[in-house]
Design a protein around this motif. Structure first.
Motif, PDB file in Angstrom:
ATOM      1  N   MET A  86      40.566  37.859  52.822  1.00  0.00           N
ATOM      2  CA  MET A  86      41.274  38.628  53.831  1.00  0.00           C
ATOM      3  C   MET A  86      40.415  38.633  55.096  1.00  0.00           C
ATOM      4  O   MET A  86      39.470  39.407  55.226  1.00  0.00           O
ATOM      5  CB  MET A  86      41.508  40.058  53.335  1.00  0.00           C
ATOM      6  CG  MET A  86      42.174  40.123  51.966  1.00  0.00           C
ATOM      7  SD  MET A  86      43.851  39.480  51.951  1.00  0.00           S
ATOM      8  CE  MET A  86      44.737  40.827  52.681  1.00  0.00           C
TER       9      MET A  86
ATOM     10  N   VAL B 266      36.959  48.954  56.679  1.00  0.00           N
ATOM     11  CA  VAL B 266      37.896  48.732  55.573  1.00  0.00           C
ATOM     12  C   VAL B 266      37.500  49.559  54.356  1.00  0.00           C
ATOM     13  O   VAL B 266      38.358  49.995  53.582  1.00  0.00           O
ATOM     14  CB  VAL B 266      37.957  47.229  55.214  1.00  0.00           C
ATOM     15  CG1 VAL B 266      38.838  46.984  53.996  1.00  0.00           C
ATOM     16  CG2 VAL B 266      38.485  46.437  56.403  1.00  0.00           C
TER      17      VAL B 266
ATOM     18  N   VAL C 221      36.775  40.653  51.751  1.00  0.00           N
ATOM     19  CA  VAL C 221      36.964  40.928  53.175  1.00  0.00           C
ATOM     20  C   VAL C 221      36.022  40.025  53.965  1.00  0.00           C
ATOM     21  O   VAL C 221      34.831  39.908  53.633  1.00  0.00           O
ATOM     22  CB  VAL C 221      36.671  42.406  53.498  1.00  0.00           C
ATOM     23  CG1 VAL C 221      36.713  42.646  55.006  1.00  0.00           C
ATOM     24  CG2 VAL C 221      37.664  43.313  52.785  1.00  0.00           C
TER      25      VAL C 221
ATOM     26  N   TRP D 250      51.674  48.803  55.196  1.00  0.00           N
ATOM     27  CA  TRP D 250      50.693  47.721  55.310  1.00  0.00           C
ATOM     28  C   TRP D 250      50.393  47.123  53.942  1.00  0.00           C
ATOM     29  O   TRP D 250      50.321  45.893  53.786  1.00  0.00           O
ATOM     30  CB  TRP D 250      49.407  48.236  55.940  1.00  0.00           C
ATOM     31  CG  TRP D 250      49.446  48.371  57.431  1.00  0.00           C
ATOM     32  CD1 TRP D 250      49.589  49.519  58.153  1.00  0.00           C
ATOM     33  CD2 TRP D 250      49.346  47.307  58.390  1.00  0.00           C
ATOM     34  NE1 TRP D 250      49.578  49.256  59.501  1.00  0.00           N
ATOM     35  CE2 TRP D 250      49.429  47.899  59.678  1.00  0.00           C
ATOM     36  CE3 TRP D 250      49.188  45.934  58.296  1.00  0.00           C
ATOM     37  CZ2 TRP D 250      49.362  47.149  60.852  1.00  0.00           C
ATOM     38  CZ3 TRP D 250      49.120  45.175  59.454  1.00  0.00           C
ATOM     39  CH2 TRP D 250      49.209  45.789  60.720  1.00  0.00           C
ATOM     40  N   GLN D 251      50.212  47.968  52.966  1.00  0.00           N
ATOM     41  CA  GLN D 251      49.930  47.499  51.613  1.00  0.00           C
ATOM     42  C   GLN D 251      51.050  46.583  51.114  1.00  0.00           C
ATOM     43  O   GLN D 251      50.796  45.510  50.552  1.00  0.00           O
ATOM     44  CB  GLN D 251      49.770  48.688  50.678  1.00  0.00           C
ATOM     45  CG  GLN D 251      49.512  48.311  49.234  1.00  0.00           C
ATOM     46  CD  GLN D 251      49.507  49.525  48.317  1.00  0.00           C
ATOM     47  OE1 GLN D 251      49.393  50.659  48.779  1.00  0.00           O
ATOM     48  NE2 GLN D 251      49.627  49.288  47.027  1.00  0.00           N
TER      49      GLN D 251
ATOM     50  N   PHE E 145      50.972  43.136  52.987  1.00  0.00           N
ATOM     51  CA  PHE E 145      49.924  42.272  52.455  1.00  0.00           C
ATOM     52  C   PHE E 145      50.314  41.723  51.084  1.00  0.00           C
ATOM     53  O   PHE E 145      50.149  40.532  50.805  1.00  0.00           O
ATOM     54  CB  PHE E 145      48.603  43.046  52.335  1.00  0.00           C
ATOM     55  CG  PHE E 145      47.824  43.164  53.614  1.00  0.00           C
ATOM     56  CD1 PHE E 145      47.388  42.038  54.290  1.00  0.00           C
ATOM     57  CD2 PHE E 145      47.498  44.408  54.128  1.00  0.00           C
ATOM     58  CE1 PHE E 145      46.651  42.142  55.463  1.00  0.00           C
ATOM     59  CE2 PHE E 145      46.765  44.520  55.305  1.00  0.00           C
ATOM     60  CZ  PHE E 145      46.340  43.391  55.965  1.00  0.00           C
TER      61      PHE E 145
ATOM     62  N   THR F  80      43.730  49.809  57.821  1.00  0.00           N
ATOM     63  CA  THR F  80      42.548  49.552  56.998  1.00  0.00           C
ATOM     64  C   THR F  80      42.720  50.154  55.605  1.00  0.00           C
ATOM     65  O   THR F  80      42.293  49.555  54.612  1.00  0.00           O
ATOM     66  CB  THR F  80      41.277  50.115  57.660  1.00  0.00           C
ATOM     67  OG1 THR F  80      41.463  51.513  57.958  1.00  0.00           O
ATOM     68  CG2 THR F  80      40.966  49.367  58.956  1.00  0.00           C
TER      69      THR F  80
ATOM     70  N   LEU G  92      44.933  47.818  53.588  1.00  0.00           N
ATOM     71  CA  LEU G  92      44.185  46.646  53.158  1.00  0.00           C
ATOM     72  C   LEU G  92      43.268  47.002  51.990  1.00  0.00           C
ATOM     73  O   LEU G  92      43.199  46.271  50.996  1.00  0.00           O
ATOM     74  CB  LEU G  92      43.369  46.093  54.335  1.00  0.00           C
ATOM     75  CG  LEU G  92      42.435  44.922  54.024  1.00  0.00           C
ATOM     76  CD1 LEU G  92      43.177  43.768  53.366  1.00  0.00           C
ATOM     77  CD2 LEU G  92      41.745  44.444  55.303  1.00  0.00           C
ATOM     78  N   ARG G  93      42.587  48.122  52.093  1.00  0.00           N
ATOM     79  CA  ARG G  93      41.700  48.551  51.004  1.00  0.00           C
ATOM     80  C   ARG G  93      42.490  48.750  49.711  1.00  0.00           C
ATOM     81  O   ARG G  93      42.056  48.323  48.635  1.00  0.00           O
ATOM     82  CB  ARG G  93      40.982  49.835  51.397  1.00  0.00           C
ATOM     83  CG  ARG G  93      40.002  50.334  50.341  1.00  0.00           C
ATOM     84  CD  ARG G  93      39.162  51.480  50.854  1.00  0.00           C
ATOM     85  NE  ARG G  93      39.968  52.651  51.191  1.00  0.00           N
ATOM     86  CZ  ARG G  93      40.227  53.065  52.434  1.00  0.00           C
ATOM     87  NH1 ARG G  93      39.720  52.395  53.469  1.00  0.00           N
ATOM     88  NH2 ARG G  93      40.944  54.134  52.661  1.00  0.00           N
TER      89      ARG G  93
END
Length: 384
Positions: free
Chosen positions: A1, A31, A41, A342-343, A346, A373, A376-377
């Motif tokens: 990522m 992140v 990452v 966002w999750q 992705f 962020t 993404l995490r």
């Protein structure tokens, strides 16, 4: 990522000392995780290889690679020679004896609006959030234009090869790969309005009179002047008649294959070389297919802004027709309103076939986007 760091934020290829580990560390800290063996990452950076001397680029690349190793964070490197060539008037200046590099023969290095060099363009326009004037679109099949890439490749690619070889076995992942091209295409990032040369001649320093129209619904030319004649003719594909998008696709494919082939010839494994094709938009059947990104020297990559990969027209079909499963989201911004959104964005991208990486454009905007962020995490944690 990978999170792409935009030029001068703070990394600046003209200032090699600007490449330090702090940006890598700041990304990981924001992140909240480095990731794990399945999903890590990292950071990416685009080198505009025609804008500075190879010796300067070499110092900048060395500092970037050393910073990645010091921070223990993977890095993806991009070499672009198409979008920015401001500093190469010796290639594009065919009209102004008062400027450096003047040579009427440079008509062969820029695009034309019909089959003769008399139609060579003096200016282009680009819209990356706002319209700007740029230098004329290059002829992707021009021998001189293509050869202008090689001094940088011949210095920088061996540096990547040596750096990767020197990494311990348990840190080979720090080299995420080399991406060649930056939305490689025609009529996209240096388009030309009908009568564009006259606009430029009348108002060389005043863009306030420029049109501002860029309509994907009008197909692969976006309603602009039809570029691609120079490259198609130079490549020996066609020299008269109507220029078709399939002709342009062949030229883009050949350009990306030449770039990837050079990198592999200099020692990089094909599994670590990625292309980045542009020109793929909805309505999908009126724009370039996804096939030009595919060649024997690399893994294909594309941009994703408006749709998730499963919804992108012929993408799956084009990959399957070439026996491809691995691919890359070479440029990605599937924005969302919150962490969950966002999750999900992705996850949908990662779930399509065998995604090698997602490269988010750009880090500073992503860092400030609500929930980005954290989303993404979360997707990283779920794939552990």
């Amino acid at each position: 990522m990978f999170l792409n760091v935009a030029p001068k934020r703070p990394w600046d290829q003209a200032k090699p000392e600007s490449f330090t580990p702090e940006v890598f560390r700041a990304i990981v800290e924001a992140v909240g995780t480095r990731g794990h063996d399945r999903l890590r990452v990292g950071a990416s950076f685009v080198f505009s290889i025609l804008e500075d001397e190879p010796s300067v680029l070499a110092r900048a690349l060395r500092n970037l690679l050393d910073s990645a190793r010091a921070a223990d964070v993977p890095v993806l490197v991009t070499f672009d020679g198409q979008n920015w060539w401001q500093n190469r008037p010796d290639l594009w200046n065919f009209w102004d004896p008062a400027l450096p590099g003047y040579d009427p023969a440079n008509r062969a290095n820029v695009e034309w609006t019909d089959w003769t060099p008399d139609s060579a363009v003096k200016i282009g326009w680009r819209n990356w959030g706002r319209q700007m004037r740029v230098r004329p679109a290059p002829n992707l099949a021009s021998r001189r234009f293509l050869e202008a890439h090689w001094p940088a490749y011949d210095v920088l690619v061996p540096m990547l090869v040596r750096w990767r070889e020197e990494l311990p076995a348990d840190r080979k992942h720090l080299f995420g790969g080399l991406k060649v091209g930056w939305e490689a295409s025609i009529n996209v990032n240096a388009y030309h309005y009908p009568g564009g040369n006259r606009l430029f001649e009348q108002w060389p320093d005043d863009p306030s009179h420029d049109p501002n129209e860029h309509d994907p619904a009008k197909g692969w030319t976006f309603g602009h002047a039809v570029l691609g004649h120079a490259a198609v003719r130079t490549a020996g594909i066609k020299s008269d008649g109507e220029l078709a998008r399939e002709d342009v696709e062949r030229v883009v494919q050949q350009y990306l294959e030449a770039l990837a082939g050079r990198a592999v010839g200099l020692g990089l494994p094909a599994g670590l070389v990625f292309t980045h094709q542009g020109g793929t938009f909805a309505p999908w059947d009126r724009h370039l297919s996804f096939r030009p990104a595919m060649n024997r020297f690399s893994i294909p990559g594309w941009s994703f802004y408006s749709h998730d990969p499963p919804e992108c027209g012929s993408l799956a079909e084009d990959m399957e027709s070439q026996g491809r499963t691995q691919w890359a989201a070479a440029e990605w911004w599937r924005g969302a309103a919150d962490e969950k959104g966002w999750q999900e964005r992705f996850a949908r991208t990662l779930a399509f076939k065998r995604c090698r990486f997602i490269c988010v454009f750009n880090w500073h905007g992503f860092e400030q986007a609500p929930g980005a962020t954290a989303g993404l995490r979360r997707v990283i944690e779920q794939r552990r």
